[in-house]
Design a protein around this motif. Sequence first.
Motif, PDB file in Angstrom:
ATOM      1  N   ILE A 274      -1.466  28.675  36.813  1.00  0.00           N
ATOM      2  CA  ILE A 274      -1.275  27.291  37.254  1.00  0.00           C
ATOM      3  C   ILE A 274      -2.471  26.442  36.846  1.00  0.00           C
ATOM      4  O   ILE A 274      -3.615  26.802  37.124  1.00  0.00           O
ATOM      5  N   SER A 275      -2.185  25.329  36.192  1.00  0.00           N
ATOM      6  CA  SER A 275      -3.259  24.453  35.713  1.00  0.00           C
ATOM      7  C   SER A 275      -3.486  23.246  36.617  1.00  0.00           C
ATOM      8  O   SER A 275      -4.603  22.738  36.715  1.00  0.00           O
ATOM      9  N   PHE A 276      -2.425  22.745  37.269  1.00  0.00           N
ATOM     10  CA  PHE A 276      -2.538  21.610  38.188  1.00  0.00           C
ATOM     11  C   PHE A 276      -1.660  21.878  39.402  1.00  0.00           C
ATOM     12  O   PHE A 276      -0.568  22.439  39.281  1.00  0.00           O
ATOM     13  N   ALA A 277      -2.119  21.452  40.573  1.00  0.00           N
ATOM     14  CA  ALA A 277      -1.294  21.515  41.779  1.00  0.00           C
ATOM     15  C   ALA A 277      -1.538  20.271  42.612  1.00  0.00           C
ATOM     16  O   ALA A 277      -2.670  19.774  42.703  1.00  0.00           O
ATOM     17  N   PHE A 278      -0.475  19.756  43.207  1.00  0.00           N
ATOM     18  CA  PHE A 278      -0.542  18.533  44.003  1.00  0.00           C
ATOM     19  C   PHE A 278       0.140  18.758  45.350  1.00  0.00           C
ATOM     20  O   PHE A 278       1.206  19.371  45.420  1.00  0.00           O
ATOM     21  N   ILE A 279      -0.489  18.274  46.410  1.00  0.00           N
ATOM     22  CA  ILE A 279       0.139  18.244  47.731  1.00  0.00           C
ATOM     23  C   ILE A 279       0.175  16.786  48.174  1.00  0.00           C
ATOM     24  O   ILE A 279      -0.874  16.142  48.297  1.00  0.00           O
ATOM     25  N   ASP A 280       1.363  16.268  48.379  1.00  0.00           N
ATOM     26  CA  ASP A 280       1.544  14.849  48.727  1.00  0.00           C
ATOM     27  C   ASP A 280       0.807  13.949  47.729  1.00  0.00           C
ATOM     28  O   ASP A 280       0.175  12.961  48.107  1.00  0.00           O
ATOM     29  N   GLY A 281       0.860  14.315  46.457  1.00  0.00           N
ATOM     30  CA  GLY A 281       0.254  13.513  45.403  1.00  0.00           C
ATOM     31  C   GLY A 281      -1.231  13.719  45.209  1.00  0.00           C
ATOM     32  O   GLY A 281      -1.821  13.167  44.282  1.00  0.00           O
ATOM     33  N   ARG A 282      -1.863  14.509  46.066  1.00  0.00           N
ATOM     34  CA  ARG A 282      -3.302  14.769  45.956  1.00  0.00           C
ATOM     35  C   ARG A 282      -3.517  15.991  45.065  1.00  0.00           C
ATOM     36  O   ARG A 282      -2.973  17.060  45.335  1.00  0.00           O
ATOM     37  N   GLN A 283      -4.308  15.851  44.022  1.00  0.00           N
ATOM     38  CA  GLN A 283      -4.599  16.997  43.164  1.00  0.00           C
ATOM     39  C   GLN A 283      -5.588  17.905  43.875  1.00  0.00           C
ATOM     40  O   GLN A 283      -6.732  17.535  44.120  1.00  0.00           O
ATOM     41  N   ILE A 284      -5.141  19.108  44.192  1.00  0.00           N
ATOM     42  CA  ILE A 284      -5.936  20.015  45.009  1.00  0.00           C
ATOM     43  C   ILE A 284      -6.712  21.013  44.143  1.00  0.00           C
ATOM     44  O   ILE A 284      -6.375  21.254  42.978  1.00  0.00           O
ATOM     45  N   SER A 285      -7.738  21.597  44.737  1.00  0.00           N
ATOM     46  CA  SER A 285      -8.532  22.606  44.053  1.00  0.00           C
ATOM     47  C   SER A 285      -7.743  23.910  43.959  1.00  0.00           C
ATOM     48  O   SER A 285      -7.038  24.304  44.888  1.00  0.00           O
ATOM     49  N   LEU A 286      -7.889  24.585  42.831  1.00  0.00           N
ATOM     50  CA  LEU A 286      -7.274  25.902  42.638  1.00  0.00           C
ATOM     51  C   LEU A 286      -8.332  27.000  42.614  1.00  0.00           C
ATOM     52  O   LEU A 286      -8.059  28.122  42.221  1.00  0.00           O
ATOM     53  N   GLN A 287      -9.540  26.654  43.062  1.00  0.00           N
ATOM     54  CA  GLN A 287     -10.617  27.625  43.123  1.00  0.00           C
ATOM     55  C   GLN A 287     -10.520  28.433  44.422  1.00  0.00           C
ATOM     56  O   GLN A 287     -10.034  27.955  45.435  1.00  0.00           O
TER      57      GLN A 287
ATOM     58  N   GLU B 134      12.590  15.481  43.588  1.00  0.00           N
ATOM     59  CA  GLU B 134      13.529  14.374  43.601  1.00  0.00           C
ATOM     60  C   GLU B 134      12.790  13.072  43.870  1.00  0.00           C
ATOM     61  O   GLU B 134      11.756  13.060  44.561  1.00  0.00           O
ATOM     62  N   SER B 135      13.317  11.979  43.337  1.00  0.00           N
ATOM     63  CA  SER B 135      12.726  10.669  43.591  1.00  0.00           C
ATOM     64  C   SER B 135      12.698  10.386  45.087  1.00  0.00           C
ATOM     65  O   SER B 135      13.685  10.620  45.789  1.00  0.00           O
ATOM     66  N   GLY B 136      11.567   9.890  45.572  1.00  0.00           N
ATOM     67  CA  GLY B 136      11.422   9.552  46.978  1.00  0.00           C
ATOM     68  C   GLY B 136      10.852  10.666  47.828  1.00  0.00           C
ATOM     69  O   GLY B 136      10.415  10.427  48.957  1.00  0.00           O
ATOM     70  N   LYS B 137      10.842  11.900  47.307  1.00  0.00           N
ATOM     71  CA  LYS B 137      10.301  13.019  48.073  1.00  0.00           C
ATOM     72  C   LYS B 137       8.804  13.176  47.819  1.00  0.00           C
ATOM     73  O   LYS B 137       8.249  12.604  46.874  1.00  0.00           O
ATOM     74  N   SER B 138       8.175  13.968  48.661  1.00  0.00           N
ATOM     75  CA  SER B 138       6.747  14.227  48.522  1.00  0.00           C
ATOM     76  C   SER B 138       6.433  14.848  47.163  1.00  0.00           C
ATOM     77  O   SER B 138       7.156  15.732  46.683  1.00  0.00           O
ATOM     78  N   ALA B 139       5.343  14.385  46.558  1.00  0.00           N
ATOM     79  CA  ALA B 139       4.880  14.956  45.289  1.00  0.00           C
ATOM     80  C   ALA B 139       4.049  16.195  45.575  1.00  0.00           C
ATOM     81  O   ALA B 139       2.831  16.236  45.393  1.00  0.00           O
ATOM     82  N   THR B 140       4.729  17.231  46.089  1.00  0.00           N
ATOM     83  CA  THR B 140       4.105  18.523  46.337  1.00  0.00           C
ATOM     84  C   THR B 140       4.659  19.481  45.289  1.00  0.00           C
ATOM     85  O   THR B 140       5.792  19.970  45.411  1.00  0.00           O
ATOM     86  N   LEU B 141       3.879  19.716  44.256  1.00  0.00           N
ATOM     87  CA  LEU B 141       4.365  20.421  43.077  1.00  0.00           C
ATOM     88  C   LEU B 141       3.194  21.001  42.301  1.00  0.00           C
ATOM     89  O   LEU B 141       2.041  20.723  42.602  1.00  0.00           O
ATOM     90  N   PHE B 142       3.508  21.789  41.277  1.00  0.00           N
ATOM     91  CA  PHE B 142       2.451  22.334  40.428  1.00  0.00           C
ATOM     92  C   PHE B 142       2.943  22.494  39.001  1.00  0.00           C
ATOM     93  O   PHE B 142       4.156  22.535  38.736  1.00  0.00           O
ATOM     94  N   ILE B 143       1.987  22.568  38.089  1.00  0.00           N
ATOM     95  CA  ILE B 143       2.272  22.771  36.674  1.00  0.00           C
ATOM     96  C   ILE B 143       1.799  24.173  36.304  1.00  0.00           C
ATOM     97  O   ILE B 143       0.639  24.529  36.530  1.00  0.00           O
ATOM     98  N   SER B 144       2.708  24.971  35.730  1.00  0.00           N
ATOM     99  CA  SER B 144       2.395  26.340  35.347  1.00  0.00           C
ATOM    100  C   SER B 144       2.477  26.503  33.836  1.00  0.00           C
ATOM    101  O   SER B 144       3.329  25.901  33.181  1.00  0.00           O
ATOM    102  N   GLU B 145       1.584  27.344  33.306  1.00  0.00           N
ATOM    103  CA  GLU B 145       1.613  27.642  31.874  1.00  0.00           C
ATOM    104  C   GLU B 145       2.874  28.425  31.519  1.00  0.00           C
ATOM    105  O   GLU B 145       3.369  28.350  30.401  1.00  0.00           O
ATOM    106  N   GLY B 146       3.385  29.205  32.459  1.00  0.00           N
ATOM    107  CA  GLY B 146       4.561  30.034  32.207  1.00  0.00           C
ATOM    108  C   GLY B 146       5.440  30.124  33.439  1.00  0.00           C
ATOM    109  O   GLY B 146       5.518  29.193  34.236  1.00  0.00           O
ATOM    110  N   ASP B 147       6.072  31.275  33.630  1.00  0.00           N
ATOM    111  CA  ASP B 147       6.993  31.499  34.739  1.00  0.00           C
ATOM    112  C   ASP B 147       6.198  31.965  35.959  1.00  0.00           C
ATOM    113  O   ASP B 147       5.627  33.069  35.949  1.00  0.00           O
ATOM    114  N   PRO B 148       6.139  31.186  37.031  1.00  0.00           N
ATOM    115  CA  PRO B 148       5.348  31.581  38.206  1.00  0.00           C
ATOM    116  C   PRO B 148       5.955  32.726  39.001  1.00  0.00           C
ATOM    117  O   PRO B 148       5.321  33.250  39.913  1.00  0.00           O
ATOM    118  N   LEU B 149       7.189  33.116  38.679  1.00  0.00           N
ATOM    119  CA  LEU B 149       7.798  34.257  39.358  1.00  0.00           C
ATOM    120  C   LEU B 149       7.395  35.579  38.709  1.00  0.00           C
ATOM    121  O   LEU B 149       7.804  36.647  39.176  1.00  0.00           O
TER     122      LEU B 149
END
Length: 430
Positions: free
Chosen positions: A398-411, A376-391
């Motif tokens: 997962i190709s990208f992940a962000f915590i509070d807008g910081r792109q974090i390592s997935l290694q 939602e607008s105004g909330k923390s940009a803690t999110l990720f982008i998945s190629e498919g269904d993460p469930l």
Amino acid sequence: MKKYIVLLFISLLGFAQQTPAPKQNKSILIIGAKAHLGNGEVIENSLISIIDGKIATIGDATLMKPAKHDIIIEAAGKHVYPGFIAPNSTLGLVEIDAVRASDDESEIGEFNPHVRSIIAYNTESVVTETTRPNGVLLAQITPRGGRISGTSSIVQLDAWNWEDAIIKENDGIHLNWPRSYSRTGWWAEPGGIEANKNYEPQIKTIQDYFDNAFAYLNTKNSKKDIPFEAMKGIQNGEKKLYIHVNGEKEIIDAVLFKKKNNIKNMVIVGGYYAFKVATLLKENNVAVLLKRVHDLPLLEDEDVNLPYKNAKLLVDAGVLVGLENAGDMERMQTRNLPFYAGTCAAWGLSKEQALQLITENTAKILGIDNQYGTLESGKSATLFISEGDPLEMKTNVISFAFIDGRQISLQSHHTELYERYKGKFEQQKK
């Protein structure tokens, strides 16, 4: 033997956590992904603007004209999700079970409300970084043991130290409710079930402790009692009381305890038989962090699929439900949290309802929904982008992940081993 254990411990410590990402300093625009907001809603073709660690804008890309951004991520055909939340977790409290020096999940004594798990939280745990490639980006770090285990705190999973990791400090106190019965025998030769003759005295001991703590807090004292001081906030709702309990009778008694002591915010943790008293829980505004879904029934004559159906039974009854993962190998299995939600979807819930079990619902239960749990607008940009269904295990890439807008390592150590042995088999093909 001890020599080899120490050498193993040292070698594992040599593989340190990935370096935490720096604060976001460039604006980011994600275009074209199917956005699963975490509240049951979906935007088929989304536009998400991330500025200064927050979601500045989110909406339908066909209806919005994006402003200029420093980084643009074309995500057509992919999916965006809010970061998953792991409640009642011991991540970072134990690294190697066989090495006592790395085990900080519990303290001696029965009543330890003053024990703060956060100060023992190890941000460089190699176990923690295995959760992030599956979208688990937040966790509630929770102590174990005793009757009152201590006080939990909520963290984000990409930080230099525990102070940097904190999202919500000292969010609640954890009480292990006694059982009204006990089992005899062991797993290979189970015996019967016997009544716990000490059940009522054990409840009285809990009540006496709360009476004494509240009496202390309501009077001026020349001598400070640190455990009683830690109970501050339970009555007025500033802190939550998490009661770890599974049995039907025990859950009813826990709700009566809440009413008797005028406790504003109480959460059932485990809640295996909560569906039997769902109406009582709803009427008293008691949420449930449900016992691990990938498990066997507690009794041999129960429906073998009951653990899978449990979430739907509670959701249909109107109870606020999240998923937790306590139990055997719980730290290592934290990465499976999204697949527990996937199982709930396979047994009656819609995919978006199942997603809420590890996003919005858990954020509400933990009291962090003003910033996390949904896109939602105004909330923390803690999110990720998945190629498919993460469930689903097969499509959770997962190709990208962000915590509070910081792109974090997935290694992680897992991904390093994957690349290593992938190279080995590629060499063999030549």
